[in-house]
Design an enzyme around this catalytic site. Sequence first.
Site, short mmCIF file in Angstrom:
data_model
loop_
_atom_site.label_atom_id
_atom_site.label_comp_id
_atom_site.label_asym_id
_atom_site.label_seq_id
_atom_site.Cartn_x
_atom_site.Cartn_y
_atom_site.Cartn_z
N LYS A 186 0.89 -1.14 -0.06
CA LYS A 186 0.12 -0.15 -0.02
C LYS A 186 0.87 1.29 -0.04
O LYS A 186 2.09 1.21 0.22
CB LYS A 186 -0.73 -0.06 1.32
CG LYS A 186 -1.93 -0.98 1.05
CD LYS A 186 -2.73 -1.08 -0.02
CE LYS A 186 -4.17 -1.92 0.06
NZ LYS A 186 -4.25 -3.19 0.07
C1 LIG Z 1 -5.38 -4.07 0.75
C2 LIG Z 1 -6.86 -3.77 0.78
C3 LIG Z 1 -7.66 -4.35 1.88
C4 LIG Z 1 -7.20 -5.21 2.90
O1 LIG Z 1 -5.85 -4.85 3.69
P1 LIG Z 1 -4.79 -5.80 4.25
O2 LIG Z 1 -4.04 -4.98 5.09
O3 LIG Z 1 -4.08 -6.57 3.35
O4 LIG Z 1 -5.67 -6.81 5.09
C5 LIG Z 1 -8.85 -3.90 2.24
N1 LIG Z 1 -9.62 -3.28 1.14
C6 LIG Z 1 -8.78 -3.07 -0.03
C7 LIG Z 1 -9.64 -2.17 -1.04
C8 LIG Z 1 -7.43 -3.22 -0.22
O5 LIG Z 1 -6.64 -2.80 -1.12
#
Ligand SMILES: *Cc1c(COP(=O)(O)O)cnc(C)c1O
Length: 397
Positions: A186
């Site tokens: 992210k």
């Molecule tokens: C990455 C993501 C999540 C969940 O995040 P994690 O930290 O990997 O559990 C939820 N929603 C969206 C749209 C994402 O891209």
Amino acid sequence: MPGFELFGDAERKEVNDVLESGVLMRYGFDGARNGHWKAKELEQELQTTLGVKHAQLTSSGTTALNVALAVLGVGAGDEVIMPTFTFVASFESILAAGATPILVDIDDTLTLDPKAVEAAITPKTKVVMPVHMCGSMADLDALKAICDAHNLILLEDACQAIGGSYKGKKLGTIGDAGCFSFDYVKTITCGEGGAMITNDPNLAVNADHYTDHGHDHIGNDRGAEAHPFLGYNFRISELNAAVGLAQVRRLEDFVSLQRKHKKILKDALATIPEVSFRRIPDEDGDSAGFLSFFMPTKELTDKVVVAFKEHGVDAYWNYFENNWHYIRKWHHLKEKTSLFPLSDQIINGMQDLNTTDFSQSDDFISRNISCLIKLSWTQAEVQERAGKMVAAIRSVL
Ligand SMILES: *Cc1c(COP(=O)(O)O)cnc(C)c1O
């Protein structure tokens, strides 16, 4: 988008603070921690950066959604409206709450189609959960109007769009609550981590307790704390929070880099009349983590995918064939394949996802290509990339 590209001295310094004291937990051990409270500091930094009253860190973005649904009182028999194009965490968190996911079409924003949302509302609907996919936002005015008219909760999944805004307000702060992910890929990473934000003090207090087994965090003896209600362990560790603390301080720089790189690519592709771009309800608020565009047909889109490869363009997706992000390949959800029995409310309340018509979503997703905007590119690399992308697309027209 990935903040890990620019992992460096600032991140190492924050982690070293934690390593030197050896206190890896966010609560307690006051004497041994040399004054370091990385999780607490990161929560404060998020509040300032996002302009929101409360931020609750969690162990992931998925668990941030779990916590949000729990504190919003969502559970058995409640329906949560979510988009067909998202990440599997959307339905995972809804099912974990014991609630029923109701999937609806996306539109040319690549996010929830407000008309499809309105059509899916039933007396059981409790939450509308837009997902700000690929760096930019859903039509929040339209969705908020629907929620207000039907007395529904608006929960923003802003995991892919941190730093973006809508009409002057940061994404995640417009709904009743918002969620972020700080997983490794992210815009801001903690390695693993997430956050739920809200302006509602009651939701914030409950999130604080819920993420730590329901502990009320009163006094300074963890063992003696009371449990006003049931909770779980969704805590983040100090090591993870330390990385995020360094990263969130760089968020503005990350977003400006993304915007600069994206503009170069978008301007180049805009010279091709057959290319159209994803609609962004507030262009100025785009976090610019991705450049998403449409070709006129699925056939041409498939050809562009091949041509990108041939021209040496990487880091792009056509989500039609994707296992993680689009309903077509979510066979485990369609078949309700669970290790443990799901409730009758879920079994009987879910749509038959094998037969529900999502042709509108299919049309947009099959013609879409989304390109990751990297932070580490040099100006020359972005220019070169723009040239290759234009050449690849022109080669199939
Ligand atoms: C990455 C993501 C999540 C969940 O995040 P994690 O930290 O990997 O559990 C939820 N929603 C969206 C749209 C994402 O891209």
